[in-house]
Scaffold this motif. Structure first.
Motif, short mmCIF file in Angstrom:
data_model
loop_
_atom_site.label_atom_id
_atom_site.label_comp_id
_atom_site.label_asym_id
_atom_site.label_seq_id
_atom_site.Cartn_x
_atom_site.Cartn_y
_atom_site.Cartn_z
N ILE A 354 47.68 55.80 68.64
CA ILE A 354 48.14 54.52 69.21
C ILE A 354 47.68 53.35 68.34
N ILE A 355 46.42 53.40 67.91
CA ILE A 355 45.90 52.32 67.06
C ILE A 355 46.66 52.27 65.74
N LEU A 356 46.92 53.44 65.13
CA LEU A 356 47.64 53.47 63.86
C LEU A 356 49.07 52.98 64.02
N VAL A 401 47.03 47.63 49.69
CA VAL A 401 45.64 48.07 49.76
C VAL A 401 45.15 48.03 51.22
N GLY A 402 45.55 47.00 51.95
CA GLY A 402 45.17 46.91 53.36
C GLY A 402 45.73 48.05 54.18
N LEU A 403 46.95 48.50 53.87
CA LEU A 403 47.54 49.64 54.58
C LEU A 403 46.70 50.90 54.38
N ILE A 404 46.38 51.21 53.13
CA ILE A 404 45.66 52.46 52.84
C ILE A 404 44.23 52.38 53.36
N TRP A 405 43.54 51.27 53.08
CA TRP A 405 42.13 51.17 53.46
C TRP A 405 41.96 51.19 54.98
N THR A 406 42.79 50.43 55.69
CA THR A 406 42.65 50.38 57.15
C THR A 406 43.03 51.71 57.79
N SER A 407 44.09 52.36 57.29
CA SER A 407 44.47 53.66 57.83
C SER A 407 43.36 54.68 57.63
N GLU A 408 42.79 54.70 56.43
CA GLU A 408 41.69 55.63 56.17
C GLU A 408 40.46 55.29 57.01
N VAL A 410 40.45 53.97 60.06
CA VAL A 410 40.68 54.43 61.43
C VAL A 410 40.52 55.94 61.52
N LEU A 411 41.07 56.68 60.54
CA LEU A 411 40.93 58.14 60.55
C LEU A 411 39.47 58.55 60.36
N ALA A 412 38.73 57.81 59.53
CA ALA A 412 37.32 58.13 59.32
C ALA A 412 36.50 57.88 60.59
N CYS A 413 36.85 56.84 61.34
CA CYS A 413 36.16 56.59 62.62
C CYS A 413 36.37 57.75 63.58
N GLN A 414 37.58 58.32 63.57
CA GLN A 414 37.82 59.49 64.41
C GLN A 414 36.95 60.66 63.96
N GLN A 415 36.87 60.92 62.65
CA GLN A 415 36.05 62.01 62.15
C GLN A 415 34.58 61.81 62.53
N MET A 416 34.10 60.59 62.39
CA MET A 416 32.71 60.29 62.71
C MET A 416 32.44 60.47 64.20
N THR A 417 33.39 60.07 65.04
CA THR A 417 33.21 60.22 66.49
C THR A 417 33.16 61.70 66.87
N ILE A 418 34.09 62.49 66.35
CA ILE A 418 34.11 63.92 66.67
C ILE A 418 32.86 64.60 66.14
N GLN A 451 29.24 51.78 61.04
CA GLN A 451 30.55 51.29 60.61
C GLN A 451 30.61 51.05 59.11
N GLY A 452 29.51 50.57 58.54
CA GLY A 452 29.48 50.34 57.09
C GLY A 452 29.68 51.61 56.30
N THR A 453 29.12 52.72 56.78
CA THR A 453 29.30 54.01 56.11
C THR A 453 30.76 54.44 56.13
N VAL A 454 31.42 54.25 57.26
CA VAL A 454 32.83 54.60 57.36
C VAL A 454 33.68 53.72 56.44
N VAL A 455 33.35 52.45 56.37
CA VAL A 455 34.08 51.53 55.48
C VAL A 455 33.92 51.96 54.03
N LYS A 456 32.71 52.32 53.64
CA LYS A 456 32.47 52.71 52.25
C LYS A 456 33.22 53.99 51.90
N GLY A 457 33.18 55.00 52.78
CA GLY A 457 33.89 56.24 52.52
C GLY A 457 35.39 56.04 52.42
N SER A 458 35.97 55.25 53.31
CA SER A 458 37.42 54.99 53.26
C SER A 458 37.80 54.16 52.04
N PHE A 459 36.90 53.28 51.58
CA PHE A 459 37.20 52.49 50.39
C PHE A 459 37.24 53.36 49.14
#
Length: 669
Positions: A354-356, A401-408, A410-418, A451-459
């Motif tokens: 839904i977020i994506l 760049v915003g499309l790829i970075w933000t999509s990654e 959001v997906l990384a947040c899901q991985q981290m949550t699981i 959150q910073g770790t997720v941002v770095k990995g997606s970047f």
């Protein structure tokens, strides 16, 4: 508060499992390289600078969004517009210096070219007056009287707006203010809502000028908008296939696994065969005259080649791994048991989806607005042209760049949550009393600390995918050049290298997220620690992980394959006026992200379980002082898999030894 924290830490130090960790704290400080795994003992904010960088980046995206709303006019692209600055199908505001602008076109939804059979272009602009009309003439109009009668009967005026229909036959300037005779029969097509002439000679010239000579960006956007209903249907198909795959893996059995593999094999062979048949049909179609048709033929050839290569590779891998099917079933059953302890894990992809979807719709809307951002300029005769604003193309790249970075992200947040939820359940001593709300606890930990770790990995993944996009564009540009074989070869090598780097980074990032969920360390430290501990058991753990990852990959291929195949069959009905490449690539990108979003639940749970198992074996020995955290079923599965792998290795060694020790004996007669 500090006193309560100190008491909690003191109580942790009295725990039999954590006492040996505290005793080794001094040695760890003396030698920083000797790190100890301390699951969920403490938390701290990780990689905060990257979170600040992400906020600044999104401030730039917000500026682009606001700028596109002010300067852009996406409705011009969606609904079409006339030569006087009026958007068809809506009420318009006047443009200064253009007396025929600012009209109410609510009932006039179609774009009609007064000289549709003799269109010309100059500087990528069509040299013909375009009008907004209520309906397209479906029969040929040979005289001005016919045009006047058509206006009277249908309320559709085909002459310039300031000429009254009563004066069509009386005004001496009517010949220049009305369409060139005869007016061919036309039909509205959802490509900018234009009236497309239906006579063969007019249609060929009209389509070649309108499509082949128009700006590339507008061709891309027109292909997306003209096939928007098909693209939406394909996205729904990808969602349905992904949900089917997720529940298949959730309740997998031996029979179900064999049925799934058989469907994948037959599907790959069927799709590849149909693609080659469609390409053969294109080759034998002698009416191919437009660039769009030739581009569609190249696109079809590319899809057929890629499909054939993927089919051959997957068939070989399925044949090689056929003996490990039962082990794969056991692996998914262990994973399903973990998911059963926290069943709401299966709902996480839904929230992510839904977020994506919300973000992608917003991204496409901004892209359309940027594609039409321009200043109105009045030319001779009161006609209006829109000049592209400077710096827009840089905004397109920033937007990409915003499309790829933000999509990654959001997906990384899901991985981290699981991963955090599975870690909480795994490192729980009392298995009969599972922790309450592990998913909510994992989300709170993510947003408070990591959150910073997720941002770095997606970047890191983003900076690899951007060059891939650039090299893909350059490769397509060099296709038309005959003397660039070396450049083409180098670009293909670069694309292959970036693809491999992308896959490696994705794997390292996922392990880093899991290690961060366990130890609370930053991205680089977590990635190094996870690689270090996995390298101590590379044979068994890597082999076990490959079984499940391969089946999950087959599920993703199944979703993407049949979604793109459905798109090819749908777009095949409109060969002439649509370029397939961009809509199909968008559909493939969407299908892959949706499949990855839903099926990555099993992938993340599997990788988290195996990493927790390795850490458990590293820090405990099964004694009463240091008992294992794992349950008996996971231990039994790992032991069975180790025995299977060891037996295969011994069998291979024995066969090699027998081959080396064989001697040729003389023939006895």
């Amino acid at each position: 508060m500090f006193i309560s924290v100190g008491r909690n830490l003191r109580s942790l130090s009295l725990h039999p499992y954590y006492s040996h960790l505290n005793s080794s704290k001094v040695s760890a400080e003396e030698n920083p390289r000797q790190r100890e795994w301390r699951p969920q003992i403490y938390r701290k904010c990780t990689d905060p600078a990257w979170l600040i960088l992400f906020f600044l980046f999104w401030a730039g995206l917000a500026f682009i969004m606001g700028y596109s709303v002010i300067a852009g006019a996406a409705e011009r692209l969606v609904f079409g517009y006339d030569s006087y600055g009026n958007v068809c199908g809506k009420k318009n505001s006047p443009v200064e210096g253009a007396p025929l602008s600012g009209q109410d076109m609510t009932k006039r939804k179609h774009v009609f070219f007064m000289n549709s059979c003799n269109l010309e272009t100059k500087d990528l602009k069509i040299n013909s007056i375009a009008l907004c009309v209520s309906s397209c003439p479906e029969e040929q109009l040979d005289t001005l009287e016919d045009i006047q009668l058509f206006a009277k009967n249908n309320g559709s005026f085909l002459c310039v707006y300031n000429l009254n229909s009563v004066n069509y036959t009386q005004n001496p300037s009517a010949a220049s203010l009305c369409p060139r005779l005869p007016v061919p029969p036309s039909k509205s097509f959802p490509l900018f809502n234009r009236c497309i002439p239906q006579t063969p000679e007019c249609y060929s010239l009209f389509a070649s000028v309108l499509i082949n000579d128009v700006d590339t960006l507008h061709r891309i956007l027109s292909g997306i908008m003209s096939g928007r209903n098909t693209v939406l249907s394909l996205c729904i198909l990808a969602l349905a296939l992904s949900l089917t795959m997720m529940f298949t893996f959730r309740f997998i059995t031996t029979l179900l696994l064999h049925i799934f593999i058989s469907l994948v094999v037959l599907g790959l062979l069927f799709v590849s065969g149909v693609l080659w048949w469609l390409y053969y049909d294109y080759i034998n179609d002698l009416s191919i005259e437009l660039d769009t048709e030739r581009e569609n033929m190249k696109c079809l050839l590319g899809f057929a080649i890629v499909s054939t290569v993927i089919t051959v590779v997957l068939l070989i891998l399925i044949f090689v791994l056929r003996e490990r099917m039962q082990l794969t079933i056991d692996l998914f059953q262990v994973t399903s048991k973990t998911i059963s302890s926290s069943p709401f894990l299966l709902l996480q992809p839904l929230w992510t989806f839904i977020i994506l979807i919300f973000f992608w719709v917003l991204w496409v809307a901004v892209l359309l607005s940027l594609g039409t951002a321009g200043t109105a300029q009045v030319t001779t005769g009161g006609r209006v042209e829109y000049k592209l604003l400077s710096g827009i193309r840089y905004m397109w790249w920033y937007h990409l760049v915003g499309l790829i970075w933000t999509s990654e992200f959001v997906l990384a947040c899901q991985q981290m949550t699981i991963a955090g939820s599975v870690v909480t359940c795994y490192f729980n001593r009392n298995k009969s009393d599972p922790p309450r709300r592990p998913i909510l606890s994992s989300l709170v930990t993510l947003f408070n600390y990591h959150q910073g770790t997720v941002v770095k990995g997606s970047f890191l993944i983003t900076i690899v995918r951007i060059p891939r996009t650039v090299f893909t564009y350059l490769s397509n540009t060099l296709k038309e050049k005959e003397d660039s074989a070396c450049a083409k070869y180098m670009l293909k090598c670069c694309l292959c290298c970036f693809w491999c780097l992308d896959k490696c980074l994705s794997h390292v990032s996922q392990n880093a997220y899991i290690a961060t969920s366990i130890n609370g360390t930053d991205f680089c430290t977590s990635g190094k620690d996870s690689l270090s501990i996995l390298s101590k058991n590379p044979r068994h753990i890597t082999s076990i992980s490959c079984f499940g990852d391969f089946m999950i990959f087959l599920g993703k291929v199944f979703v993407v394959y049949f979604t793109v195949f459905g798109g090819l069959m749908a777009f095949n009905y409109h060969r002439e006026l649509q370029v397939w490449a961009i809509p199909l690539l968008l559909v493939a990108f969407f299908a892959y992200l949706v499949a990855h979003n839903f099926l990555s639940v099993f992938e993340t749970v599997l990788n988290t379980l195996l990493l927790c198992f390795v850490i458990d074996m590293e820090t405990n020995d099964g004694s009463p002082e240091k008992p294992y955290f794992m349950d008996q079923e996971l231990m039994s599965f790992v032991n069975r898999s180790n025995k299977l792998i060891d037996s295969r290795i011994r069998r291979n060694r024995k066969s090699l030894k027998n081959e080396d020790g064989t001697e040729l004996q003389p023939i006895v007669r």
